[in-house]
Motif scaffolding. Structure first.
Motif, PDB file in Angstrom:
ATOM      1  N   LEU A 125       0.828  -1.209   0.000  1.00 36.55           N
ATOM      2  CA  LEU A 125       0.000   0.000   0.000  1.00 36.55           C
ATOM      3  C   LEU A 125       0.864   1.261   0.000  1.00 36.55           C
ATOM      4  CD1 LEU A 125      -2.806  -1.043   2.514  1.00 36.55           C
ATOM      5  CD2 LEU A 125      -3.009  -0.763   0.046  1.00 36.55           C
ATOM      6  N   GLN A 126       1.965   1.191   0.717  1.00 37.62           N
ATOM      7  CA  GLN A 126       2.891   2.328   0.755  1.00 37.62           C
ATOM      8  C   GLN A 126       3.412   2.639  -0.645  1.00 37.62           C
ATOM      9  OE1 GLN A 126       6.468   1.644   3.100  1.00 37.62           O
ATOM     10  NE2 GLN A 126       6.168   3.586   4.162  1.00 37.62           N
ATOM     11  N   ALA A 127       3.776   1.609  -1.403  1.00 40.20           N
ATOM     12  CA  ALA A 127       4.294   1.796  -2.759  1.00 40.20           C
ATOM     13  C   ALA A 127       3.214   2.336  -3.697  1.00 40.20           C
ATOM     14  CB  ALA A 127       4.833   0.465  -3.291  1.00 40.20           C
ATOM     15  N   LEU A 128       1.982   1.803  -3.579  1.00 41.05           N
ATOM     16  CA  LEU A 128       0.887   2.253  -4.431  1.00 41.05           C
ATOM     17  C   LEU A 128       0.569   3.725  -4.175  1.00 41.05           C
ATOM     18  CD1 LEU A 128      -1.514  -0.843  -4.262  1.00 41.05           C
ATOM     19  CD2 LEU A 128      -0.372   0.042  -6.314  1.00 41.05           C
ATOM     20  N   ARG A 129       0.515   4.102  -2.900  1.00 43.36           N
ATOM     21  CA  ARG A 129       0.183   5.491  -2.582  1.00 43.36           C
ATOM     22  C   ARG A 129       1.317   6.447  -2.996  1.00 43.36           C
ATOM     23  NH1 ARG A 129      -3.428   6.310   2.841  1.00 43.36           N
ATOM     24  NH2 ARG A 129      -4.956   4.634   2.484  1.00 43.36           N
ATOM     25  N   HIS A 130       2.535   5.982  -2.913  1.00 46.59           N
ATOM     26  CA  HIS A 130       3.653   6.822  -3.340  1.00 46.59           C
ATOM     27  C   HIS A 130       3.534   7.123  -4.836  1.00 46.59           C
ATOM     28  CE1 HIS A 130       7.683   8.498  -3.509  1.00 46.59           C
ATOM     29  NE2 HIS A 130       7.948   7.694  -4.547  1.00 46.59           N
ATOM     30  N   ARG A 131       3.211   6.099  -5.632  1.00 50.15           N
ATOM     31  CA  ARG A 131       3.054   6.289  -7.075  1.00 50.15           C
ATOM     32  C   ARG A 131       1.875   7.207  -7.389  1.00 50.15           C
ATOM     33  NH1 ARG A 131       2.499   0.278  -8.758  1.00 50.15           N
ATOM     34  NH2 ARG A 131       1.507   1.254 -10.589  1.00 50.15           N
ATOM     35  N   ALA A 132       0.839   7.142  -6.538  1.00 50.80           N
ATOM     36  CA  ALA A 132      -0.355   7.952  -6.787  1.00 50.80           C
ATOM     37  C   ALA A 132      -0.244   9.353  -6.198  1.00 50.80           C
ATOM     38  CB  ALA A 132      -1.580   7.250  -6.210  1.00 50.80           C
ATOM     39  N   GLY A 133       0.767   9.570  -5.370  1.00 57.09           N
ATOM     40  CA  GLY A 133       0.942  10.877  -4.762  1.00 57.09           C
ATOM     41  C   GLY A 133       0.116  11.086  -3.502  1.00 57.09           C
ATOM     42  N   TRP A 134      -0.215   9.976  -2.827  1.00 46.66           N
ATOM     43  CA  TRP A 134      -0.995  10.073  -1.593  1.00 46.66           C
ATOM     44  C   TRP A 134      -0.107   9.772  -0.394  1.00 46.66           C
ATOM     45  CZ3 TRP A 134      -5.558  12.106  -2.558  1.00 46.66           C
ATOM     46  CH2 TRP A 134      -6.172  11.869  -3.790  1.00 46.66           C
ATOM     47  N   ALA A 135      -0.505  10.283   0.765  1.00 46.45           N
ATOM     48  CA  ALA A 135       0.230   9.989   2.002  1.00 46.45           C
ATOM     49  C   ALA A 135       0.056   8.512   2.351  1.00 46.45           C
ATOM     50  CB  ALA A 135      -0.295  10.865   3.144  1.00 46.45           C
ATOM     51  N   PRO A 136       1.120   7.837   2.771  1.00 42.78           N
ATOM     52  CA  PRO A 136       1.008   6.399   3.077  1.00 42.78           C
ATOM     53  C   PRO A 136       0.185   6.168   4.341  1.00 42.78           C
ATOM     54  CG  PRO A 136       3.156   7.215   3.749  1.00 42.78           C
ATOM     55  CD  PRO A 136       2.486   8.355   3.016  1.00 42.78           C
ATOM     56  N   PRO A 137      -0.450   5.011   4.456  1.00 43.39           N
ATOM     57  CA  PRO A 137      -1.175   4.685   5.691  1.00 43.39           C
ATOM     58  C   PRO A 137      -0.180   4.326   6.784  1.00 43.39           C
ATOM     59  CG  PRO A 137      -1.163   2.789   4.258  1.00 43.39           C
ATOM     60  CD  PRO A 137      -0.473   3.897   3.498  1.00 43.39           C
ATOM     61  N   SER A 138      -0.605   4.376   8.011  1.00 44.43           N
ATOM     62  CA  SER A 138       0.249   3.922   9.109  1.00 44.43           C
ATOM     63  C   SER A 138       0.161   2.403   9.207  1.00 44.43           C
ATOM     64  CB  SER A 138      -0.199   4.539  10.432  1.00 44.43           C
ATOM     65  OG  SER A 138      -1.464   4.037  10.807  1.00 44.43           O
ATOM     66  N   LEU A 139       1.194   1.816   9.781  1.00 44.24           N
ATOM     67  CA  LEU A 139       1.184   0.363   9.974  1.00 44.24           C
ATOM     68  C   LEU A 139       0.027  -0.046  10.875  1.00 44.24           C
ATOM     69  CD1 LEU A 139       2.502  -2.399   9.564  1.00 44.24           C
ATOM     70  CD2 LEU A 139       4.040  -1.876  11.482  1.00 44.24           C
ATOM     71  N   ALA A 140      -0.245   0.746  11.903  1.00 46.11           N
ATOM     72  CA  ALA A 140      -1.342   0.432  12.823  1.00 46.11           C
ATOM     73  C   ALA A 140      -2.688   0.451  12.103  1.00 46.11           C
ATOM     74  CB  ALA A 140      -1.351   1.415  13.990  1.00 46.11           C
ATOM     75  N   SER A 141      -2.877   1.434  11.187  1.00 48.80           N
ATOM     76  CA  SER A 141      -4.154   1.508  10.475  1.00 48.80           C
ATOM     77  C   SER A 141      -4.325   0.322   9.536  1.00 48.80           C
ATOM     78  CB  SER A 141      -4.257   2.821   9.706  1.00 48.80           C
ATOM     79  OG  SER A 141      -3.319   2.875   8.639  1.00 48.80           O
ATOM     80  N   VAL A 142      -3.231  -0.149   8.950  1.00 48.12           N
ATOM     81  CA  VAL A 142      -3.314  -1.325   8.078  1.00 48.12           C
ATOM     82  C   VAL A 142      -3.670  -2.559   8.898  1.00 48.12           C
ATOM     83  CG1 VAL A 142      -2.005  -2.864   6.556  1.00 48.12           C
ATOM     84  CG2 VAL A 142      -1.740  -0.381   6.372  1.00 48.12           C
ATOM     85  N   ARG A 143      -3.028  -2.687  10.053  1.00 46.21           N
ATOM     86  CA  ARG A 143      -3.339  -3.825  10.930  1.00 46.21           C
ATOM     87  C   ARG A 143      -4.811  -3.790  11.350  1.00 46.21           C
ATOM     88  NH1 ARG A 143       0.353  -3.007  14.252  1.00 46.21           N
ATOM     89  NH2 ARG A 143       1.876  -4.514  13.504  1.00 46.21           N
ATOM     90  N   ASP A 144      -5.286  -2.605  11.740  1.00 50.00           N
ATOM     91  CA  ASP A 144      -6.696  -2.482  12.129  1.00 50.00           C
ATOM     92  C   ASP A 144      -7.615  -2.764  10.938  1.00 50.00           C
ATOM     93  OD1 ASP A 144      -5.938  -1.799  14.678  1.00 50.00           O
ATOM     94  OD2 ASP A 144      -6.188   0.366  14.386  1.00 50.00           O
ATOM     95  N   GLY A 145      -7.211  -2.300   9.767  1.00 54.13           N
ATOM     96  CA  GLY A 145      -8.025  -2.536   8.575  1.00 54.13           C
ATOM     97  C   GLY A 145      -8.143  -4.017   8.246  1.00 54.13           C
ATOM     98  N   LEU A 146      -7.052  -4.754   8.411  1.00 54.57           N
ATOM     99  CA  LEU A 146      -7.092  -6.204   8.158  1.00 54.57           C
ATOM    100  C   LEU A 146      -7.960  -6.912   9.186  1.00 54.57           C
ATOM    101  CD1 LEU A 146      -3.361  -6.823   7.173  1.00 54.57           C
ATOM    102  CD2 LEU A 146      -5.368  -6.958   5.670  1.00 54.57           C
ATOM    103  N   ASN A 147      -7.893  -6.457  10.440  1.00 52.25           N
ATOM    104  CA  ASN A 147      -8.766  -7.036  11.471  1.00 52.25           C
ATOM    105  C   ASN A 147     -10.233  -6.764  11.150  1.00 52.25           C
ATOM    106  OD1 ASN A 147      -6.647  -8.069  12.985  1.00 52.25           O
ATOM    107  ND2 ASN A 147      -6.458  -6.236  14.249  1.00 52.25           N
ATOM    108  N   ASP A 148     -10.517  -5.541  10.687  1.00 50.04           N
ATOM    109  CA  ASP A 148     -11.890  -5.207  10.307  1.00 50.04           C
ATOM    110  C   ASP A 148     -12.351  -6.061   9.123  1.00 50.04           C
ATOM    111  OD1 ASP A 148     -12.006  -3.284  12.283  1.00 50.04           O
ATOM    112  OD2 ASP A 148     -11.570  -1.603  10.929  1.00 50.04           O
ATOM    113  N   LEU A 149     -11.440  -6.298   8.187  1.00 50.44           N
ATOM    114  CA  LEU A 149     -11.784  -7.123   7.032  1.00 50.44           C
ATOM    115  C   LEU A 149     -12.131  -8.539   7.468  1.00 50.44           C
ATOM    116  CD1 LEU A 149     -11.897  -7.188   3.881  1.00 50.44           C
ATOM    117  CD2 LEU A 149      -9.548  -8.061   3.954  1.00 50.44           C
TER     118      LEU A 149
END
Length: 510
Positions: free
Chosen positions: A147-171
């Motif tokens: 996700l960090q690489a995708l957002r860098h290419r798109a010009g967006w701020a990267p997500p935090s590791l904690a938010s990704v972990r929480d997002g996977l738990n929510d999924l």
């Protein structure tokens, strides 16, 4: 009773056409200008209602709101695999077809793909296993870096590791809820869940078991009301059986109630047994059955107690430790029945010569009775009851005891690391045995006390613990000393010779 919805189409969030990136025809690496152009083209082609397009546009532009959409996208897939991910399989696609297609994706995309088909109807055990395996295979750091690489290419701020972990738990939680909700009625989930639980537990892979426990937690909540009704049905059947133990219909009613309860609870019970703890709500029916066995034994209804035990084995038989302990109770019941069939009572003036085997069946019967009642108490502790309640299954009815912190019967062994529940049992039981020992009189008392002491030593003579656990438990021993003394009195009251043979006084005379 709750009624579950039957889905004709995938629930919200599982339909590919609602996925924001798919709806706009872009991927998560799209820049802001590319997103603007995609929105304009989608509006021109009228591929979806304006409200849906506007919502998708807002979601992908918001760094926080876009994360669920990113996690639902087939990350790391080549264009042809993206099309494969979103393509609908035939309506009659088999589990094998679904799993073969899903195997071409990375774990997170595989989980999303399997969940889409598992939530269209009640999933088989194969789909459940594959879903849990896919989620347990997801690497949080790899997902974060992608996700960090995708957002860098798109010009967006990267997500935090904690938010990704929480997002996977929510999924995972979203997938679990949708999968369980797709069973209609919900009790039809029990059979595939049981098979999946058996196979997952057999792997002994802790990440897999931990992930599966979240699916079962959703199932427990879904059957909560049904389980309470089943507990009540078992209790009603037990009351009827206590009043009419020789009535065949009473046994039939009890067997039917136990079967219903077991069919609902077996998946959760199997996992609890493997993990060494039990949800308190799961203890109601086992406690009631052990209580019924105690009542029947006191009344010498040994054949009927054996029938109840057989039905209990059917209900709890898939749980190895419970089945083994119930088998021990069965052996003791048979000893009691054999002793009772030969028991004519000893002549009080007759002295048995030293070394003679005369009247050994009488002593064996009494010791077997004590052993059975003690075993029922230990079985109660196995089901995570507080021991004050557990020992009461072998004694006369008592007023309800206040609920205490859980106290679990430790496994036999040495050098193990005990959680607080096991430490609590060891120190509580030590205090009970201290009180019991003060009232030991005669050889029968000595044998019965030694049996309890040997069992205690086999579990509690050598173990590791946390200092904080020991400190708290010692404080509890002091605070609950009166209750533990009452437990000891109930143990003494289960020794039949205290009333039959004029032995040590029963608890009430103290």
């Amino acid at each position: 009773m709750a009624i579950n919805s039957a889905y004709v189409s995938p629930p919200s969030g599982f339909d590919p056409s609602t996925q924001p990136f798919r709806l706009l025809g872009i991927d998560p690496a799209a820049t802001a200008p590319e997103i603007e152009a995609a929105l304009a083209q989608a509006r021109e082609m009228r591929i979806a209602p304006e409200s849906s397009l506007a919502e998708a546009y807002e979601n992908v532009l918001d760094p926080t709101r876009r994360l669920p959409g990113e996690l639902a996208y087939p990350l790391g897939s080549m264009p042809d695999r993206v099309d494969l991910f979103y393509a609908d399989l035939p309506a009659d696609a088999s589990d094998e077809d679904i799993l073969q297609t899903s195997a071409q994706f990375a774990p997170i995309s595989r989980a999303n793909f399997i969940a889409r088909y598992a939530t269209r109807c009640g999933a088989s055990s194969e789909l459940l296993l594959a879903l849990i395996d896919a989620h347990s295979s997801i690497d949080v750091m790899e997902t974060y870096q992608a996700l960090q690489a995708l957002r860098h290419r798109a010009g967006w701020a990267p997500p935090s590791l904690a938010s990704v972990r929480d997002g996977l738990n929510d999924l995972l939680n979203t997938h679990c809820m949708a999968v369980i909700d797709a069973y209609n009625p919900v009790e039809s989930a029990a059979e595939p869940l049981l098979e999946a639980t058996r196979r997952i537990v057999a792997t002994r892979e802790q990440p897999l078991i931990q992930t599966h426990s979240l699916l079962l937690a959703v199932y427990r909540r879904a059957i909560g009301e049904m389980r309470s009704n089943a507990d009540q049905q078992v209790d009603n059947a037990c009351q009827s059986f206590e009043q009419r133990p020789d009535d065949a219909s009473s046994m039939e009613g009890l067997a039917e109630a136990l079967h219903l309860w077991a069919s609902l609870c077996e998946p959760a019970l199997l996992l609890d047994a493997h993990q060494g703890f039990s949800e308190p709500g799961m203890n109601v029916t086992p406690d009631r059955i052990f209580g019924l066995l105690g009542v029947l034994s006191r009344r010498h209804h040994y054949p009927r107690a054996q029938e109840v035990l057989d039905h209990a084995l059917d209900a709890f038989g898939s749980i190895p430790d419970a089945a083994a302990r119930l088998a021990e109770v069965g052996e003791i019941l048979r000893d009691m029945q054999r002793a009772a069939s030969n028991d004519v009572g000893p002549d009080p003036d007759l002295k048995v010569p030293e070394g003679s085997s005369g009247f050994r069946h009488v002593k064996k019967g009494m010791l077997a009775a004590a052993a059975l009642l003690a075993m029922l108490a230990l079985l109660g502790a196995y089901w995570a009851l507080d021991l004050g309640t557990a020992f009461s299954v072998a004694s006369a009815p008592n007023p309800p005891q206040p609920k205490t912190e859980p106290e679990l019967l430790p496994p036999v062994g040495k050098g193990q690391r005990f959680p607080r529940e096991y430490v609590r049992y060891c120190h509580f039981q030590e205090e009970r045995l201290r009180v019991v020992k003060q009232q030991v009189r005669g050889p029968e008392d000595i044998r019965a006390y030694n049996a309890l002491a040997n069992d205690y030593n086999s579990r509690c003579s050598d173990f590791f613990y946390q200092d904080e656990d020991l400190r708290l438990v010692k404080e509890e021993v002091i605070a609950k000393r009166k209750l533990l003394e009452a437990d000891a009195e109930r143990i003494l009251s289960t020794w039949p010779w205290h009333t039959k043979m004029g032995g040590a006084p029963a608890a009430a005379s103290r």
